[in-house]
Design an enzyme around this catalytic site. Structure first.
Site, short mmCIF file in Angstrom:
data_model
loop_
_atom_site.label_atom_id
_atom_site.label_comp_id
_atom_site.label_asym_id
_atom_site.label_seq_id
_atom_site.Cartn_x
_atom_site.Cartn_y
_atom_site.Cartn_z
N CYS A 181 0.86 -1.19 0.00
CA CYS A 181 0.00 0.00 0.00
C CYS A 181 0.90 1.24 0.00
CB CYS A 181 -0.94 -0.01 1.20
SG CYS A 181 -1.74 -1.61 1.48
N ALA A 182 1.80 1.29 -0.97
CA ALA A 182 2.94 2.19 -0.94
C ALA A 182 2.66 3.63 -1.39
CB ALA A 182 4.07 1.62 -1.82
N PRO A 207 1.66 7.41 -1.71
CA PRO A 207 2.35 8.02 -2.85
C PRO A 207 3.87 7.77 -2.91
CG PRO A 207 1.99 9.67 -1.18
CD PRO A 207 1.37 8.40 -0.65
N GLY A 208 4.40 6.95 -2.03
CA GLY A 208 5.79 6.54 -2.15
C GLY A 208 6.77 7.20 -1.21
N GLY A 209 6.30 8.03 -0.29
CA GLY A 209 7.22 8.72 0.62
C GLY A 209 8.03 7.76 1.47
N LYS A 210 7.37 6.75 2.02
CA LYS A 210 8.07 5.79 2.88
C LYS A 210 8.98 4.89 2.05
CE LYS A 210 4.22 5.79 6.19
NZ LYS A 210 3.19 6.40 5.31
N ASP A 249 0.63 -1.24 -4.72
CA ASP A 249 -0.56 -0.50 -4.31
C ASP A 249 -1.71 -0.95 -5.21
OD1 ASP A 249 -1.04 2.19 -2.49
OD2 ASP A 249 -2.52 1.96 -4.10
N ASP A 278 1.68 -0.50 5.33
CA ASP A 278 0.98 0.76 5.63
C ASP A 278 -0.48 0.51 5.29
OD1 ASP A 278 0.25 3.32 6.12
OD2 ASP A 278 1.68 4.26 4.75
N CYS A 334 -2.47 5.37 9.66
CA CYS A 334 -2.59 6.79 10.03
C CYS A 334 -3.95 6.99 10.69
CB CYS A 334 -2.39 7.72 8.84
SG CYS A 334 -3.47 7.40 7.43
#
Length: 439
Positions: free
Chosen positions: A257-258, A260-263, A281, A325, A378
């Site tokens: 579930c990546a 928008p890719g920040g992590k 994702d 995530d 989150c």
């Protein structure tokens, strides 16, 4: 031809509240019609109306002869747009009223002009009368006082009996802008020097992650080296993920579930010597952002549109580290996405808990014995967080909870995982649980 920003704001808020559309989808469509600072003004108005929706509707309810329904419904939101400007923005009252009244023309119903003008002028008189009554206590119901739906207030009260008010109040604040220095270019300390040289004021730096909080948000183009990949915008709570996952050289890593890719990017920045990174994702459209972030930061990963609840996409190779995530209610990031308060419904939570359980059970089977899975949401709701992980630990004898409180003074070793609340450290609400798979 001049485009009326208030008309666009009314359309946008109508699409979110009455048609159930996401603000992150609707706002860019309207912003594309504008240039420069007008884009920011439209965003401020839309976010503000959704942030204070019950309060604004309460203001309008007393001033409109009868509710605006049917094809005229967009004018209800135009009134909210006008009241928000008067109550919360620095726009002069006369300008707020005249521009909002003028919006009736592009909304193709000029006969509503008189009503909009009368309601806003009545509201100005109401405010003036209120200002003359010192210490007036309105005794408003909690949904209006705290600008949240009643079902959510009850959940927060049950889960956090001593903190519920501070959580709801924090959700009404504007979110801070947090930065992540790309370790491949500069350390956090070195990048702080660059910010000082650019006269960009730093509010504080997180002691554990070295995430940098700015005093006030600004255009990313003003950040030193943004286009060269020196820095990214990422909330301080989200920046804990890569550190907690603690990847080692030659690890085979999966980010579920990546988007928008920040992590994803942060993990590679932290440990560029990992053997491989796979980012999946379920929403193919959202993977565009993952590719854009990887390209700007000059990083490599295998990006796949896939459902984390299945194995259809899997090559058969087990992973050393997995970041899950999980899809969640988003109740920890309401200040960044105020539409969550109105789009999310009470019965969504049970459905999300089932989905999280399916994904967690499936992804666990892709982890090597001796490997680490970091479960992240989150959300601030225990059903999605500590209760979800407790269930998993009971049903999986090969899963061991790793304490993550050693570097985080506000965590409790007696709790399952680490719950960050939106009023703590000025970060978003996040939950982390670190799980080790028995060898």
């Amino acid at each position: 031809m001049t485009i009326n920003i208030r008309a666009l704001a009314a359309k946008c808020c109508y699409a979110v509240i009455d048609q159930g559309r996401s603000l992150s989808d609707e706002l860019p469509k309207q912003q594309d019609k504008l240039i420069g600072k007008d884009k920011g003004l439209l965003q401020e108005i839309c976010y503000g109306v959704l942030r204070y929706l019950p309060e604004l509707e309460n203001d309008v309810r007393h001033l409109v002869p009868k509710p605006i329904k049917g094809k005229q419904r967009v004018f209800h939101f135009l009134l909210l747009v006008g009241v928000y400007q008067i109550r919360y923005m620095r726009i002069p009252d006369h300008a707020a009223v005249s521009e909002t009244v003028a919006a009736t023309k592009p909304l193709k119903n000029s006969h509503m002009k008189g009503l909009v003008n009368a309601v806003l002028r009545s509201f100005l008189r109401t405010l003036e009368a209120e200002s003359k009554v010192s210490g007036a206590d309105k005794n408003l119901p909690d949904p209006i006082k705290y600008n949240h739906p009643s079902w959510f207030i009850k959940k927060v009260q049950q889960s956090y009996p001593e903190q519920w008010q501070s959580i709801l109040e924090a959700n009404q604040n504007r979110p801070p802008m947090w930065l992540r220095a790309n370790q491949q270019h500069h350390s956090s300390e070195q990048y702080q020097v660059l910010l000082n040289e650019a006269d960009i004021e730093i509010d504080h730096v997180d002691a554990y992650s070295k995430a940098i909080a700015l005093t006030k948000p600004l255009d990313v183009a003003k950040l030193p080296g943004f286009d060269q990949g020196w820095v990214s915008v990422q909330d301080g709570a989200a920046q804990q993920a890569a550190l907690l996952l603690d990847c080692q050289p030659n690890d085979i890593v999966l980010d579920c579930c990546a988007a928008p890719g920040g992590k994803t990017c942060h993990i590679i920045e932290q440990t560029p010597t990992i053997a491989s990174m796979t980012a999946i994702d379920i929403e193919e459209g959202r993977l565009t952002r993952v590719h854009e972030n990887l390209e700007r930061l000059n990083l490599n990963a295998t990006v796949i549109a896939a459902d984390a609840a299945t194995k259809d996409w899997w090559s058969g190779e087990l992973f050393d580290r997995i970041l899950l995530d999980a899809p969640c209610s988003g109740t920890g990031v309401i200040r960044r996405h105020p539409d969550i308060k109105w789009l999310r419904k009470a019965d969504d939570i049970d459905k999300l808990v089932i989905l999280q359980q399916q994904i967690l059970d499936n992804i666990w089977s892709l982890l090597k014995p001796g490997g680490t899975l970091l479960y992240v949401t989150c959300s601030i709701l225990p059903e999605e967080n500590c209760q979800q992980v407790s269930r998993f630990l009971e049903q999986n004898q090969d899963a061991q909870l790793i304490a993550i409180n050693s570097n985080n003074p506000d965590t409790d070793e007696n709790n399952v995982g680490w719950q960050l609340l939106p009023d703590a450290r000025n970060m978003d609400g996040f939950y982390y649980a670190k799980l080790l798979k028995a060898k």
